[in-house]
Design a protein around this motif. Structure first.
Motif, PDB file in Angstrom:
ATOM      1  N   THR A 184      49.263  45.227  49.782  1.00 60.65           N
ATOM      2  CA  THR A 184      47.968  45.728  50.221  1.00 60.65           C
ATOM      3  C   THR A 184      46.993  44.560  50.283  1.00 60.65           C
ATOM      4  O   THR A 184      47.225  43.493  49.710  1.00 60.65           O
ATOM      5  CB  THR A 184      47.438  46.790  49.246  1.00 60.65           C
ATOM      6  N   ARG A 185      45.883  44.773  50.972  1.00 60.45           N
ATOM      7  CA  ARG A 185      44.928  43.684  51.198  1.00 60.45           C
ATOM      8  C   ARG A 185      44.395  43.104  49.886  1.00 60.45           C
ATOM      9  O   ARG A 185      44.159  41.903  49.772  1.00 60.45           O
ATOM     10  CB  ARG A 185      43.786  44.180  52.079  1.00 60.45           C
ATOM     11  N   VAL A 186      44.180  43.956  48.896  1.00 63.87           N
ATOM     12  CA  VAL A 186      43.657  43.476  47.609  1.00 63.87           C
ATOM     13  C   VAL A 186      44.636  42.486  46.982  1.00 63.87           C
ATOM     14  O   VAL A 186      44.249  41.402  46.517  1.00 63.87           O
ATOM     15  CB  VAL A 186      43.400  44.653  46.651  1.00 63.87           C
ATOM     16  N   TYR A 187      45.918  42.826  46.995  1.00 64.44           N
ATOM     17  CA  TYR A 187      46.911  41.945  46.384  1.00 64.44           C
ATOM     18  C   TYR A 187      47.150  40.695  47.224  1.00 64.44           C
ATOM     19  O   TYR A 187      47.518  39.635  46.678  1.00 64.44           O
ATOM     20  CB  TYR A 187      48.216  42.710  46.153  1.00 64.44           C
ATOM     21  N   VAL A 188      46.967  40.786  48.537  1.00 62.67           N
ATOM     22  CA  VAL A 188      47.055  39.585  49.371  1.00 62.67           C
ATOM     23  C   VAL A 188      45.945  38.613  48.993  1.00 62.67           C
ATOM     24  O   VAL A 188      46.162  37.399  48.882  1.00 62.67           O
ATOM     25  CB  VAL A 188      46.973  39.943  50.868  1.00 62.67           C
ATOM     26  N   ALA A 189      44.733  39.145  48.793  1.00 67.06           N
ATOM     27  CA  ALA A 189      43.607  38.295  48.394  1.00 67.06           C
ATOM     28  C   ALA A 189      43.896  37.604  47.062  1.00 67.06           C
ATOM     29  O   ALA A 189      43.661  36.402  46.898  1.00 67.06           O
ATOM     30  CB  ALA A 189      42.332  39.132  48.292  1.00 67.06           C
ATOM     31  N   ILE A 190      44.455  38.364  46.118  1.00 70.95           N
ATOM     32  CA  ILE A 190      44.771  37.780  44.807  1.00 70.95           C
ATOM     33  C   ILE A 190      45.854  36.715  44.939  1.00 70.95           C
ATOM     34  O   ILE A 190      45.761  35.624  44.353  1.00 70.95           O
ATOM     35  CB  ILE A 190      45.209  38.888  43.829  1.00 70.95           C
ATOM     36  N   THR A 191      46.891  37.019  45.719  1.00 72.30           N
ATOM     37  CA  THR A 191      48.012  36.078  45.873  1.00 72.30           C
ATOM     38  C   THR A 191      47.547  34.761  46.486  1.00 72.30           C
ATOM     39  O   THR A 191      47.905  33.674  46.008  1.00 72.30           O
ATOM     40  CB  THR A 191      49.101  36.705  46.756  1.00 72.30           C
ATOM     41  N   THR A 192      46.774  34.841  47.556  1.00 70.77           N
ATOM     42  CA  THR A 192      46.312  33.609  48.205  1.00 70.77           C
ATOM     43  C   THR A 192      45.308  32.859  47.335  1.00 70.77           C
ATOM     44  O   THR A 192      45.249  31.629  47.360  1.00 70.77           O
ATOM     45  CB  THR A 192      45.685  33.935  49.567  1.00 70.77           C
ATOM     46  N   TRP A 193      44.529  33.581  46.558  1.00 68.66           N
ATOM     47  CA  TRP A 193      43.584  32.958  45.626  1.00 68.66           C
ATOM     48  C   TRP A 193      44.336  32.165  44.560  1.00 68.66           C
ATOM     49  O   TRP A 193      43.937  31.071  44.164  1.00 68.66           O
ATOM     50  CB  TRP A 193      42.716  34.043  45.006  1.00 68.66           C
ATOM     51  N   VAL A 194      45.466  32.730  44.109  1.00 65.71           N
ATOM     52  CA  VAL A 194      46.301  32.033  43.122  1.00 65.71           C
ATOM     53  C   VAL A 194      46.840  30.733  43.714  1.00 65.71           C
ATOM     54  O   VAL A 194      46.962  29.726  43.004  1.00 65.71           O
ATOM     55  CB  VAL A 194      47.447  32.953  42.668  1.00 65.71           C
TER      56      VAL A 194
END
Length: 623
Positions: free
Chosen positions: A132-142
């Motif tokens: 989901t978009r929220v987890y994509v944001a977290i993954t790329t932030w990491v």
């Protein structure tokens, strides 16, 4: 008798002339404006010969390039990528390390940095595309933070707190050595920005770009069109990362030093803010956003001095505040806001009345051989048995209605027939052959298409682009590379698809609104547009899930005409519907479901006379 063949040079010349002719047709006054602006910007070094100033401007253009790259993920695909600073840093440090340790020249080091960022983008995209978009944001932030930690933990690569000094960038050509001045970097950065902007605008119009735009605006509706979410989103992240890596690899060689503090989470935030406040999905959005941040920078420094805060720490606070303002305003940036002001009150749908259905091209076809059938299909969700041994057979040129109370399994059956979900047992056959249900696209390629139960369109896309997006799986030339290059086959395919789109919109009575964004249509018109997207795939079977929901009697009458016209062209129609008037007026055969079982099957008169059907569904009133 010998056959003559066109000479290769003559053929190539004719194709180039055709491509130029097509480009001239699409050339607008705004195109001249952009060209003039690029020329003016390119002449800046002539006006201002200060090397330090030109170097600063070139560095700013590399930031713009990275922001344009980010827009492939954020604006085109709707992926909230927060790792662009990390991709820029990977490109920068790979290029710097190769130049320092192995003496690679500018071109080789830049190519390696770009490739390294692209590979990293592929790894991240392949893992995050299904999230989901929220987890994509977290993954790329990491990813951005991982680069920051890696540079801090491995000073032999990053140069530690002192950074990694680079030798002067050079390129050996036939024994000569070319040096790269700030002016060269400035003009190169501008050229790459223009190329990236043109590529972005071109990709938006390709089949892949249409599906990416559709995924961004309504994922459920895009998946019904056969959009490959994982593949498309991975591609968008790879493109974003590659352009970011290119910007980093060139910028670090301009700066002459790879500073670990330059890349990472803070740069990612600034690039993301630039895209959002400029206008995600707008081609020029990142340029406007980056220019806005560049203007805000000096103001932030001044305010930081007045507040007694270190300017370098105050600038991120101002950038974050700008992002919050944009998000509170509905996510609209500068360009979307300007466009909404310019078109307010000017754009209207063609009509709020019932569409005029075109049936003049219909060919009367009697029900033919079986196109689609399900045999002993069963499906459970947890402990709920949605379907239990259901059989249904649909013939070419016929309308097969599926009715039943809510929760009887009607929509589940359509999802299985269209490839959205797999059955637990049983099989689906097309032309008598069992098919492996792997995706919606796999069934669409066989000519089986479906509409959603709820109204689902892409609000900011024109009606023409809706239909073009619906036609992707049926187009003979759908490759993105071919459309970007503009091969003769791709241009012919595009021209044919646009003509066909207008024909389909005429069939559903929406041709007058061909350039209108879907948000301006009435609810009933949007449902006709959904059918148009299905018809654009040149289907052999159309699965309509409650198409008459919410329609007035006039619109239902038009829908009856449309369904009859579709069937008369030899297309099999499966109709799930609660409006019994619509069913009675169109259906050749009716299947009644109750609690996942078929309780009756026959023509409308037989179903109307069935006591079991009346008890389960219809009630005391006549069918």
């Amino acid at each position: 008798m010998s056959r003559t063949h066109p000479r290769p040079l003559s053929f190539i010349g004719a194709q180039v002339a055709d491509a130029v002719r097509d480009a001239r047709k699409r050339w607008r006054a705004t195109s001249w404006t952009w060209c003039a602006l690029v020329v003016v910007v390119a002449l800046v070094p002539v006006v201002d010969g200060n090397a330090l100033q030109i170097s600063s401007l070139a560095a700013g253009l590399y930031i713009v390039l990275a922001a344009v790259g980010l827009n492939f993920a954020v604006g085109l695909a709707g992926i909230p990528s927060l790792g662009q600073g990390g991709f820029v840093g990977i490109g920068a440090f790979v290029a710097a390390w190769l130049a320092v340790r192995w003496g690679w020249d500018l071109v080789a080091a830049t190519a390696a940095g770009t490739a390294a960022a692209a590979v990293t983008g592929f790894v991240v995209g392949a893992g995050a595309a299904r999230l989901t978009r929220v987890y994509v944001a977290i993954t790329t932030w990491v990813v951005a933070w991982m680069l920051q930690f890696a540079l801090a933990d491995f000073p032999q690569i990053s140069g530690g707190s002192q950074g990694l000094p680079l030798p002067p960038a050079r390129l050996g050509i036939l024994g000569a050595v070319a040096r790269f001045t700030p002016v060269w970097h400035y003009e190169s950065a501008l050229l790459f920005v223009v190329i990236a902007l043109v590529a972005y605008a071109a990709v938006k119009k390709t089949p892949a770009g249409l599906h990416l735009t559709a995924l961004r605006q309504s994922e459920a509706a895009a998946l019904v069109l056969g959009a490959d979410r994982a593949k498309l989103r991975t591609g968008a992240i790879v493109a974003s990362a590659a352009i970011g890596g290119l910007a980093g690899a060139l910028a670090v060689q301009l700066a002459g030093i790879a500073d670990p503090t330059t890349y990472g989470p803070l740069l990612s935030v600034k690039l993301f803010v630039a895209v959002i406040i400029g206008g995600a999905a707008f081609t020029a959005g990142p340029v406007v956003g980056a220019a806005t941040l560049a203007l805000v920078g000096p103001a932030a420094h001044g305010l930081g001095h007045l507040a007694g805060i270190e300017p370098a720490r105050f600038e991120p606070l101002v950038a974050a505040a700008l992002l919050l303002v944009a998000l509170v305003a509905g996510g609209q940036g500068i360009l979307p806001r300007l466009r909404s002001l310019s078109v307010r009150g000017k754009t209207r749908a063609a009509s709020s009345g019932a569409p005029r259905i075109s049936v003049s091209t219909a060919i009367e076809v009697r029900p033919g051989p079986t196109v689609l059938d399900a045999r002993s299909v069963a499906k459970s969700f947890g402990g709920l048995r949605a379907l239990d041994g259901v059989d249904i057979s649909v013939r070419a040129g016929s309308v097969h209605a599926v009715i039943g109370p809510n929760g009887s399994g009607k929509s589940t059956l359509l999802k299985i027939l269209s490839g959205s979900i797999r059955p637990d047992a049983g099989s689906v056959h097309v032309d008598g052959r069992a098919v492996e249900i792997s995706s919606v696209a796999s069934l669409r390629e066989l000519g089986i298409v479906r509409t959603l139960q709820r109204t689902a369109v892409f609000e900011d896309m024109s009606l023409r682009d809706h239909v073009l997006a619906g036609s992707v799986t049926a187009r003979p030339v759908a490759g993105t590379a071919r459309h970007l290059i503009g091969t003769p086959q791709a241009r012919a395919d595009e021209a044919a698809a646009r003509v066909d789109a207008e024909r389909v919109l005429s069939d559903v009575g929406l041709l007058d609104a061909v350039e209108t964004p879907a948000r301006y249509l009435s609810g009933a018109q949007q449902r006709f547009l959904m059918i148009a997207m299905a018809l654009a795939a040149h289907p052999r079977a159309v699965l309509l899930d409650e198409p008459g929901a919410g329609m007035s009697s006039d619109h239902v009458a038009s829908l009856i005409d449309l369904i009859g016209a579709i069937a008369s062209r030899g297309v099999a129609v499966v109709l799930v519907e609660h409006n019994l008037r619509l069913v009675r007026s169109t259906a050749d055969e009716v299947t009644v479901l109750s609690s996942g079982h078929v309780i009756a099957n026959g023509d409308p008169d037989e179903i109307s006379a069935s006591d079991e059907v009346r008890r389960a569904y219809i009630g005391p009133t006549s069918f």
